[in-house]
Design an enzyme around this catalytic site. Structure first.
Site, short mmCIF file in Angstrom:
data_model
loop_
_atom_site.label_atom_id
_atom_site.label_comp_id
_atom_site.label_asym_id
_atom_site.label_seq_id
_atom_site.Cartn_x
_atom_site.Cartn_y
_atom_site.Cartn_z
N HIS A 197 22.25 6.34 -0.17
CA HIS A 197 23.18 7.12 0.64
C HIS A 197 24.55 6.45 0.73
CE1 HIS A 197 23.79 10.11 4.09
NE2 HIS A 197 23.55 10.79 2.98
N HIS A 232 20.62 2.59 12.75
CA HIS A 232 20.49 2.80 11.30
C HIS A 232 19.02 3.07 11.01
CE1 HIS A 232 21.53 2.58 7.14
NE2 HIS A 232 21.75 1.29 6.99
N ILE A 266 20.13 9.94 21.65
CA ILE A 266 18.81 10.46 21.30
C ILE A 266 18.61 10.17 19.83
CG2 ILE A 266 17.46 12.58 21.01
CD1 ILE A 266 19.70 12.62 23.87
N MET A 267 17.59 9.36 19.55
CA MET A 267 17.37 8.90 18.18
C MET A 267 17.00 10.06 17.26
SD MET A 267 17.97 5.79 18.07
CE MET A 267 18.50 4.70 19.37
N GLY A 268 17.53 10.00 16.04
CA GLY A 268 17.22 11.06 15.08
C GLY A 268 18.24 12.19 15.11
N PHE A 269 19.29 12.05 15.95
CA PHE A 269 20.34 13.08 15.99
C PHE A 269 21.70 12.44 15.71
CE2 PHE A 269 16.97 15.17 18.08
CZ PHE A 269 17.15 16.51 17.76
N HIS A 271 25.18 11.98 12.99
CA HIS A 271 25.40 11.23 11.75
C HIS A 271 26.89 11.00 11.57
CE1 HIS A 271 25.31 10.05 7.54
NE2 HIS A 271 24.04 9.76 7.75
N ARG A 280 19.38 16.25 4.16
CA ARG A 280 18.07 15.61 3.93
C ARG A 280 17.08 16.01 5.01
NH1 ARG A 280 20.12 9.64 4.21
NH2 ARG A 280 20.97 10.62 6.11
N ASP A 326 15.95 10.87 9.82
CA ASP A 326 14.88 10.15 10.51
C ASP A 326 14.04 11.06 11.41
OD1 ASP A 326 15.38 7.55 9.49
OD2 ASP A 326 17.20 7.53 10.68
N ARG A 351 14.93 2.26 -0.05
CA ARG A 351 16.36 1.94 -0.15
C ARG A 351 16.63 0.75 -1.07
NH1 ARG A 351 20.66 3.80 2.96
NH2 ARG A 351 19.59 5.79 2.79
N ARG A 370 37.25 -7.86 2.19
CA ARG A 370 37.80 -8.59 3.33
C ARG A 370 38.86 -7.71 3.98
NH1 ARG A 370 40.78 -10.33 7.38
NH2 ARG A 370 40.76 -12.57 7.72
N1 COA Z 1 22.56 11.36 21.07
C1 COA Z 1 23.47 11.66 22.01
N2 COA Z 1 24.79 11.73 21.77
C2 COA Z 1 25.20 11.47 20.53
C3 COA Z 1 24.32 11.14 19.50
C4 COA Z 1 22.94 11.10 19.81
N3 COA Z 1 22.03 10.81 18.88
N4 COA Z 1 25.01 10.93 18.36
C5 COA Z 1 26.30 11.12 18.66
N5 COA Z 1 26.40 11.44 19.97
C6 COA Z 1 27.62 11.75 20.68
C7 COA Z 1 28.46 10.51 20.88
O1 COA Z 1 28.09 9.84 22.05
C8 COA Z 1 29.84 11.11 20.96
O2 COA Z 1 29.98 11.71 22.22
P1 COA Z 1 31.37 11.59 23.01
O3 COA Z 1 32.39 12.17 22.08
O4 COA Z 1 31.11 12.38 24.24
O5 COA Z 1 31.57 10.12 23.26
C9 COA Z 1 29.77 12.25 19.95
O6 COA Z 1 28.40 12.61 19.87
C10 COA Z 1 30.31 11.91 18.57
O7 COA Z 1 29.56 10.86 18.03
P2 COA Z 1 30.25 9.66 17.25
O8 COA Z 1 30.61 8.61 18.25
O9 COA Z 1 31.35 10.14 16.40
O10 COA Z 1 29.06 9.18 16.34
P3 COA Z 1 29.11 7.97 15.30
O11 COA Z 1 29.51 8.51 13.98
O12 COA Z 1 29.91 6.83 15.82
O13 COA Z 1 27.59 7.51 15.31
C11 COA Z 1 25.30 7.55 14.88
C12 COA Z 1 26.68 8.00 14.40
C13 COA Z 1 24.29 7.90 13.79
C14 COA Z 1 25.29 6.05 15.09
C15 COA Z 1 24.96 8.28 16.19
O14 COA Z 1 24.95 9.66 15.95
C16 COA Z 1 23.66 7.81 16.78
O15 COA Z 1 23.62 6.81 17.48
N6 COA Z 1 22.52 8.52 16.50
C17 COA Z 1 21.24 8.09 16.97
C18 COA Z 1 20.64 7.01 16.09
C19 COA Z 1 20.18 7.55 14.77
O16 COA Z 1 19.50 8.56 14.70
N7 COA Z 1 20.51 6.84 13.69
C20 COA Z 1 20.14 7.21 12.35
C21 COA Z 1 21.34 7.66 11.60
S1 COA Z 1 20.92 8.33 10.01
#
Ligand code: COA
Length: 389
Positions: A197, A232, A266-269, A271, A280, A326, A351, A370
């Site tokens: 990815h 991640h 909330i895990m799994g939501f 990106h 995917r 996920d 991976r 860097r």
């Molecule tokens: N649950 C609740 N809120 C979420 C969220 C989630 N899983 N993912 C994003 N948000 C919210 C953020 O808090 C943010 O809200 P705000 O604008 O009110 O502060 C908004 O959605 C935008 O998110 P952003 O900060 O741009 O996301 P990011 O690109 O920095 O982070 C992740 C991406 C994947 C780290 C994030 O979505 C996340 O933590 N997901 C859960 C962990 C996960 O499933 N990881 C696997 C990734 S494949």
């Protein structure tokens, strides 16, 4: 003094939206492609075919595939004795440790045994074919590390690596039973979708290590440590724990509301790249239905599916967020009978293909990674000697 963390949600924070290099391995534009092939076509392949494509740049011929699979099998059944000895000691001192740590340690030991010490030569002078063979060795060794650790902590004698496609062999080793074609097929799809990815955090970490002239084993150990994090790869284990915590359909609304109120993700939501849904997740959601054999014993999984569907609906209503890969994978691994603490290690097995391809790509056209930081600390100030402070 101003708080440096108070105003840091600018677009570049977390390198969001920053193009940090180039690659010919994977593209995410419109659909996911590995080396130009659409992921929907690759889902019909074996894991070995996709691994060959990522590592060697092309889909294999039948002969090439046979030879490649044979080499991986040979590596899978030839873990050095020293690793097995270390694992047997560690299984006694820390049987409850994270299996991600086990894999990271295993790769480190392998690197030491191989004397993969790195830069006698600079990365762009390395023999890349040799690096690809080194990568193949790791592709076979890493699933074997996982199976060996499970044998160790269960007190079982190691058995020979099955002479079957890697996905089937690994699932058989981990579940200790014959695997149906259907189960092997769905499991293979999860590995193919996890394989690569682009510049995700662990791949980027591996490329950064490589860019300094360090060795492949060091880069992979770093990548495993990076993937472990819950934002991640670690997310897939938390997804299932969350569903278990929620428990009932009635609890979905209040549970999600509580999480959001506490500002807990909330895990799994969500990106970083896919803001309107992870392709995917959709593909695996469909593949997961294949596991339902319509038997009464599958009923708990049907219930979990309904629970997950409701969480999806509430998350979309409240946050307009869609699931990532996920989310369905956790339920698929659970339905396959795999324990939760194997979910992220299985992500590693898959991976490894993307990581090693990126490490070699970085070696082939290297420049030290860097970036620069924007300074947000105190303004220049007068130094005061310690006795005057
Ligand atoms: N649950 C609740 N809120 C979420 C969220 C989630 N899983 N993912 C994003 N948000 C919210 C953020 O808090 C943010 O809200 P705000 O604008 O009110 O502060 C908004 O959605 C935008 O998110 P952003 O900060 O741009 O996301 P990011 O690109 O920095 O982070 C992740 C991406 C994947 C780290 C994030 O979505 C996340 O933590 N997901 C859960 C962990 C996960 O499933 N990881 C696997 C990734 S494949």
């Amino acid at each position: 003094m101003s708080d440096p963390s108070s105003d840091c949600k600018d677009s570049k924070n977390g390198l969001a939206g920053v193009t940090a290099g180039h690659t010919s391995i994977c593209s995410l534009d419109k659909t996911l492609r590995y080396r130009g092939y659409a992921i929907t076509d690759l889902l019909e392949c074996s894991f070995e075919e996709v691994a060959h494509l990522l590592l060697w740049g092309d889909l294999p011929t039948e002969n090439q595939l046979r030879e490649f699979a044979t080499r991986l099998h040979t590596h899978a059944q030839s873990l050095p004795e020293t690793v097995l000895w270390c694992f047997s000691r560690l299984a006694k001192t820390s049987p409850q440790c994270s299996i991600m740590d086990v894999l990271r340690t295993g790769v480190s030991i392998l690197g030491q045994i191989e004397c993969d010490n790195g830069p006698e030569e600079m990365p762009h002078h390395r023999d890349l074919s040799q690096e690809r063979f080194k990568a193949e060795q790791l592709l076979g060794h890493v699933p074997a590390l996982l199976a060996a650790w499970i044998d160790c902590i269960s007190g079982r004698q190691p058995t020979p690596w099955p002479k079957k496609p890697l996905a089937t062999a690994l699932l058989e080793k981990l579940c200790h039973t014959q695997i149906s074609d259907n189960a092997a097929n769905v499991f293979t799809k999860t590995l193919i979708l996890y394989a690569e990815h682009e510049f995700n955090a662990s791949t980027f970490a591996a490329r950064t290590v490589t860019s300094t002239g360090s060795d492949m084993h060091s880069a992979i150990a770093t990548a495993i440590g990076t993937l472990k994090g819950p934002l991640h790869g670690g997310a897939n284990e938390r997804v299932l724990q969350q569903l278990m915590d929620i428990g009932t359909l009635e609890n979905v609304g209040p549970w999600v509301a509580r999480q959001l109120e506490n500002k807990d993700v909330i895990m799994g939501f969500g990106h970083r790249i896919y803001k309107s849904g992870d392709v995917r997740a959709r593909l695996l959601h469909e593949a997961g239905h294949q596991l339902d054999d319509k038997s009464a014993s599958f009923e708990p999984h049907r219930k979990l599916e309904k629970l997950a569907n409701k969480v999806e609906a509430v998350m979309f209503e409240k946050k307009r967020l869609k699931p990532n890969l996920d989310w369905p994978t956790a339920r698929i691994y659970h339905a396959l009978g795999l324990p939760i603490n194997l979910f992220t290690p299985l992500f590693v097995v898959a991976r490894m293909t993307g990581w090693t391809a990126h490490i070699i790509e970085q070696m082939s056209d290297n420049r030290l990674i860097r970036p620069v930081a924007e300074y947000r600390g105190p303004s220049p100030r007068q130094f005061i000697a310690i006795e005057d402070r």
